[in-house]
Scaffold this active site. Structure first.
Site, PDB file in Angstrom:
ATOM      1  N   PHE A 132      31.738  72.911 -39.729  1.00 35.43           N
ATOM      2  CA  PHE A 132      32.414  74.183 -39.434  1.00 35.43           C
ATOM      3  C   PHE A 132      33.502  73.921 -38.417  1.00 35.43           C
ATOM      4  O   PHE A 132      33.242  73.421 -37.327  1.00 35.43           O
ATOM      5  CB  PHE A 132      31.431  75.230 -38.883  1.00 35.43           C
ATOM      6  CG  PHE A 132      32.078  76.578 -38.719  1.00 35.43           C
ATOM      7  CD1 PHE A 132      32.140  77.473 -39.773  1.00 35.43           C
ATOM      8  CD2 PHE A 132      32.662  76.942 -37.514  1.00 35.43           C
ATOM      9  CE1 PHE A 132      32.772  78.711 -39.633  1.00 35.43           C
ATOM     10  CE2 PHE A 132      33.296  78.179 -37.362  1.00 35.43           C
ATOM     11  CZ  PHE A 132      33.346  79.069 -38.421  1.00 35.43           C
ATOM     12  N   ASP A 216      35.813  67.361 -32.968  1.00 37.04           N
ATOM     13  CA  ASP A 216      35.711  68.792 -32.697  1.00 37.04           C
ATOM     14  C   ASP A 216      34.512  69.005 -31.781  1.00 37.04           C
ATOM     15  O   ASP A 216      33.371  69.051 -32.232  1.00 37.04           O
ATOM     16  CB  ASP A 216      35.564  69.558 -34.024  1.00 37.04           C
ATOM     17  CG  ASP A 216      35.443  71.059 -33.808  1.00 37.04           C
ATOM     18  OD1 ASP A 216      35.291  71.485 -32.637  1.00 37.04           O
ATOM     19  OD2 ASP A 216      35.493  71.800 -34.811  1.00 37.04           O
ATOM     20  N   LYS A 245      35.072  77.632 -26.732  1.00 37.02           N
ATOM     21  CA  LYS A 245      33.740  78.120 -26.321  1.00 37.02           C
ATOM     22  C   LYS A 245      33.486  77.981 -24.816  1.00 37.02           C
ATOM     23  O   LYS A 245      34.038  78.738 -24.042  1.00 37.02           O
ATOM     24  CB  LYS A 245      32.666  77.441 -27.157  1.00 37.02           C
ATOM     25  CG  LYS A 245      32.693  77.914 -28.633  1.00 37.02           C
ATOM     26  CD  LYS A 245      31.434  77.528 -29.354  1.00 37.02           C
ATOM     27  CE  LYS A 245      31.427  77.942 -30.808  1.00 37.02           C
ATOM     28  NZ  LYS A 245      30.891  79.276 -31.050  1.00 37.02           N
TER      29      LYS A 245
HETATM   30  C1  LIG Z   1      32.576  73.132 -34.022  1.00 36.99           C
HETATM   31  C2  LIG Z   1      33.387  74.383 -34.101  1.00 36.99           C
HETATM   32  N1  LIG Z   1      34.693  74.310 -34.384  1.00 36.99           N
HETATM   33  C3  LIG Z   1      35.471  75.399 -34.458  1.00 36.99           C
HETATM   34  C4  LIG Z   1      34.940  76.659 -34.257  1.00 36.99           C
HETATM   35  C5  LIG Z   1      35.832  77.856 -34.327  1.00 36.99           C
HETATM   36  O1  LIG Z   1      35.999  78.414 -33.042  1.00 36.99           O
HETATM   37  P1  LIG Z   1      36.463  79.930 -32.874  1.00 36.99           P
HETATM   38  O2  LIG Z   1      35.366  80.782 -33.399  1.00 36.99           O
HETATM   39  O3  LIG Z   1      36.696  80.080 -31.387  1.00 36.99           O
HETATM   40  O4  LIG Z   1      37.730  80.098 -33.643  1.00 36.99           O
HETATM   41  C6  LIG Z   1      33.580  76.789 -33.973  1.00 36.99           C
HETATM   42  C7  LIG Z   1      32.977  78.119 -33.809  1.00 36.99           C
HETATM   43  O5  LIG Z   1      31.811  78.320 -33.973  1.00 36.99           O
HETATM   44  C8  LIG Z   1      32.780  75.627 -33.889  1.00 36.99           C
HETATM   45  O6  LIG Z   1      31.466  75.700 -33.624  1.00 36.99           O
END
Ligand SMILES: Cc1ncc(COP(=O)(O)O)c(C=O)c1O
Length: 401
Positions: A132, A216, A245
């Site tokens: 994700f 990520d 986050k």
């Molecule tokens: C690993 C990872 N990347 C990207 C995102 C996307 O972040 P946002 O919801 O702030 O756009 C998330 C959100 O849960 C995530 O857990």
């Protein structure tokens, strides 16, 4: 009609139906605790999905918002501000990276990473199945969940998902690959660990073909796993890392940090955002990071994570197969697809946890938790598991729950 029914009706009447009905209507919080509008108290072991590093209404957070709002909340990126520069410098020190680009969310940090990858001139961007990375079109193209992608095809050309194995990566890599984008632990998939040695192998294999390794750490970063970043614990240096986050502890902010040559790939005019790096967001983030450092919360995440693992093992529940993740990003791996039932039973007992997948409960409490919160979690989570075990046992053989 309860306040939740009323809110749900208002929600349906006014909001696009992008999320299911709310589980409760929360009004305020303090530390690792939140209250709903009916006065019910909950121990919050989800922390806004791994966001509220300092918990709710931490004085450092509140003071930083108020202090900076009184000075200047926003100035445009024609100008720089001291909070923005200080945060970029702090992130360089904490990450080991060389240059920072600020965004307002995780998905935007991934979009910036996609543009960074495009600047290599190579067409393919690899990511992993079940990953994700966010919901905007570039990030969605990397998100390895067909159910999320299918309604929005066609996706970004060149984006491909591969199985999360070293062999699959080796087979897919060639000199037309711009970047490999990887979550060190797949949070939204239910806190799924990568095979041992994956990051180190990915570093070696990407370097061999001149592809970027982009990590990520939006969910895993900022101390949650008991290290500032997972790649540091694994002794790997990426070309870029995405953050969000916990970076703002509840204030919307994200970042892309570039390492070495990758830090210079985006040139003037090639990317930008009205809000990215504004003084309010960066002042709050700077204060949150300073508090995490000063209060030793990274070490606390490691210690409390180990205690939670012991506590869950001690429950000896027939529903629990094991535990995944690191530090305070924990997946309770279940023997049956009853995560939603466990989450509901926990909520009834005043505990918030999350069903990240049918067979996995995700636990991501604030980094500030101590003995009292661990004890309370242990009692409430064990009771929730026992209640669901009893329900499961009363379902007659052959019936579907
Ligand atoms: C690993 C990872 N990347 C990207 C995102 C996307 O972040 P946002 O919801 O702030 O756009 C998330 C959100 O849960 C995530 O857990």
């Amino acid at each position: 009609m309860t306040q939740l029914d009323d809110y749900t009706a208002r929600f349906r009447g006014a909001m696009m139906p992008t999320v299911p009905s709310p589980l409760a209507v929360l009004s305020h919080g303090k530390g690792a605790r939140v209250w709903d509008v009916e006065g019910n108290e909950y121990l919050d072991f989800l922390g806004g999905i791994a966001v509220n590093a300092l918990g709710h209404a931490h004085p450092v957070f509140v003071d930083a918002v108020a202090r900076q709002a009184r000075r200047a909340a926003h100035i445009s990126n024609y100008f720089a501000s001291e909070p923005e520069l200080a945060l970029a410098e702090r992130l360089k020190r904490l990450t080991g990276g060389d240059a920072v680009y600020f965004t307002n969310s995780g998905t935007e940090a991934i979009e910036a990473a996609v543009k960074l990858a495009r600047r290599t001139g190579r067409p393919r961007i690899l990511s992993l199945t079940s990953s994700f990375h966010g919901r905007t079109m570039g990030a969605l193209s990397l998100t390895g969940k067909p159910a999320l992608q299918d309604p929005f095809r066609p996706l970004l050309p060149g984006a491909e998902q591969i199985a999360p194995t070293i062999e699959a990566l080796e087979a897919a890599l060639a000199d037309d690959v711009a970047a490999v984008v990887v979550e060190p632990i797949q949070g939204e998939a239910g806190v799924v660990d990568l095979p041992a040695g994956y990051l180190a192998a990915a570093r070696e294999l990407t370097s061999r073909v001149g592809a970027l390794l982009i990590l990520d750490e939006i969910q895993t970063g900022i101390g949650r796993t008991g290290d500032w970043f997972v790649y540091q614990a694994e002794d790997v240096v990426p070309d870029a890392v995405t953050l969000a986050k916990g970076l703002g502890g509840g204030f919307p902010i994200g970042a892309l940090v570039g390492f070495g040559e990758a830090a210079q790939l985006l040139q003037p005019g090639q990317h930008g955002s009205t809000y990215g790096g504004n003084p309010l967001a960066t002042a709050v983030s700077g204060a949150v990071l300073a508090e995490i450092e000063d209060a030793g919360l990274v070490a606390n995440a490691a210690l409390r994570g180990a205690q939670l693992r012991d506590a869950i093992a001690g429950m000896a529940s027939p529903l629990v197969e094991g535990v995944s993740g690191r530090g305070l990003l924990i997946g309770v791996v279940l023997t049956a697809p009853v995560a939603k039932e466990i989450v509901a039973a926990a909520q009834e007992r005043g505990l918030i946890v999350n069903a990240a997948a049918d067979g996995r409960v995700r636990i991501a409490p604030p980094l500030i938790i101590g003995d009292a919160e661990i004890a309370e979690f242990t009692e409430k989570f064990a009771a929730a598991l026992a209640a669901v075990t009893a329900q499961t046992e009363t379902i007659p053989t052959g019936a579907t729950a």
